[in-house]
Design a protein around this motif. Sequence first.
Motif, short mmCIF file in Angstrom:
data_model
loop_
_atom_site.label_atom_id
_atom_site.label_comp_id
_atom_site.label_asym_id
_atom_site.label_seq_id
_atom_site.Cartn_x
_atom_site.Cartn_y
_atom_site.Cartn_z
N SER A 138 22.93 102.60 81.49
CA SER A 138 22.61 101.26 81.99
C SER A 138 23.53 100.26 81.30
CB SER A 138 21.15 100.91 81.71
OG SER A 138 20.95 100.67 80.33
N SER A 139 23.27 98.99 81.53
CA SER A 139 24.09 97.95 80.93
C SER A 139 23.82 97.78 79.44
CB SER A 139 23.86 96.61 81.65
OG SER A 139 22.49 96.25 81.59
N ARG A 140 22.76 98.41 78.95
CA ARG A 140 22.41 98.32 77.53
C ARG A 140 22.66 99.67 76.87
NH1 ARG A 140 16.54 95.64 77.03
NH2 ARG A 140 17.13 95.79 74.83
N GLU A 141 23.31 99.66 75.72
CA GLU A 141 23.63 100.90 75.03
C GLU A 141 22.39 101.67 74.60
OE1 GLU A 141 26.28 100.29 71.80
OE2 GLU A 141 27.93 99.53 73.04
N ARG A 144 18.69 103.97 79.11
CA ARG A 144 19.22 104.69 80.26
C ARG A 144 18.22 104.55 81.40
NH1 ARG A 144 23.35 108.32 79.46
NH2 ARG A 144 22.56 109.63 81.18
N TYR A 145 18.73 104.52 82.65
CA TYR A 145 17.86 104.24 83.79
C TYR A 145 17.65 105.47 84.65
CZ TYR A 145 15.50 101.07 86.96
OH TYR A 145 14.55 100.43 87.70
N GLY A 146 16.38 105.73 84.99
CA GLY A 146 16.03 106.82 85.89
C GLY A 146 15.54 106.26 87.22
N LEU A 147 14.62 106.96 87.88
CA LEU A 147 14.05 106.49 89.14
C LEU A 147 12.83 105.62 88.85
CD1 LEU A 147 14.30 109.70 91.37
CD2 LEU A 147 15.80 107.70 91.36
N GLY A 148 13.06 104.35 88.61
CA GLY A 148 11.97 103.44 88.30
C GLY A 148 11.47 103.54 86.87
N LEU A 149 12.14 104.33 86.05
CA LEU A 149 11.77 104.49 84.64
C LEU A 149 12.99 104.23 83.76
CD1 LEU A 149 9.52 107.69 84.25
CD2 LEU A 149 8.91 105.34 83.65
N VAL A 150 12.77 103.53 82.67
CA VAL A 150 13.84 103.29 81.69
C VAL A 150 13.51 104.03 80.41
CG1 VAL A 150 15.04 101.54 80.33
CG2 VAL A 150 14.33 101.02 82.68
N ASP A 151 14.49 104.77 79.91
CA ASP A 151 14.38 105.46 78.63
C ASP A 151 15.05 104.59 77.57
OD1 ASP A 151 14.37 107.18 76.46
OD2 ASP A 151 15.96 108.47 77.24
#
Length: 207
Positions: A138-141, A144-151
């Motif tokens: 993602s734009s943030r180190e 990380r972006y999944g399907l409607g979920l951010v890790d």
Amino acid sequence: MNRRVRTAALTAATAMALSAALAAPAVAAGPVAAPGGHAATERAVRAAVADGVPGVTVTVRRGHGTWAATAGVGDLKKGTPRSARDHYRIASITKTFVATVVQMVSSSADLNRFYSALLRGRLLPPEQLEEMKTTVPSSRETSRYGLGLVDRKLSCGVHVWGHDGGIYGSNSDAVTSEDGRHSLAVNFNGDWSGSTDAIIEAEFCGR
């Protein structure tokens, strides 16, 4: 059974499971101690108000315990204090719900129950949950972006899953641990100052 029928059946089953997950009792009117302390989280909540956010409400679910804290006001004109039972618009957090099945939720307790049930595998078959958790940069180190979920990887190395959302005058964030046993949902009724990240770091990293 053709693909359309299977999809409809899965959607109906998921909707029933989600409704059951959200039908659990709401957070109590007063804080209930959960395992571990929340002093750092409480300090972060107060700091957000000191930084200019009118009011903050946060609810944490850990194991079988629930803890809630509020600070500031919910209504600037009346001076009514914020409540753990406040309802608020969750904006982009709905992306996680759309990726699962469309469902309206509007409180911190509802968000915690949803994300806990989702990460514990109670809403989707394992292969579908795995697809949601398959991420790209993602734009943030630190996320990380999944399907409607951010890790998100926190400063202490802990990973939490969830989503944030914002509209004019409101910021919300909801995250849970990998095993779904430690969840946090927070809302600021102001979008011009304060940091929900600081509250998440305080709760999961104690800083």
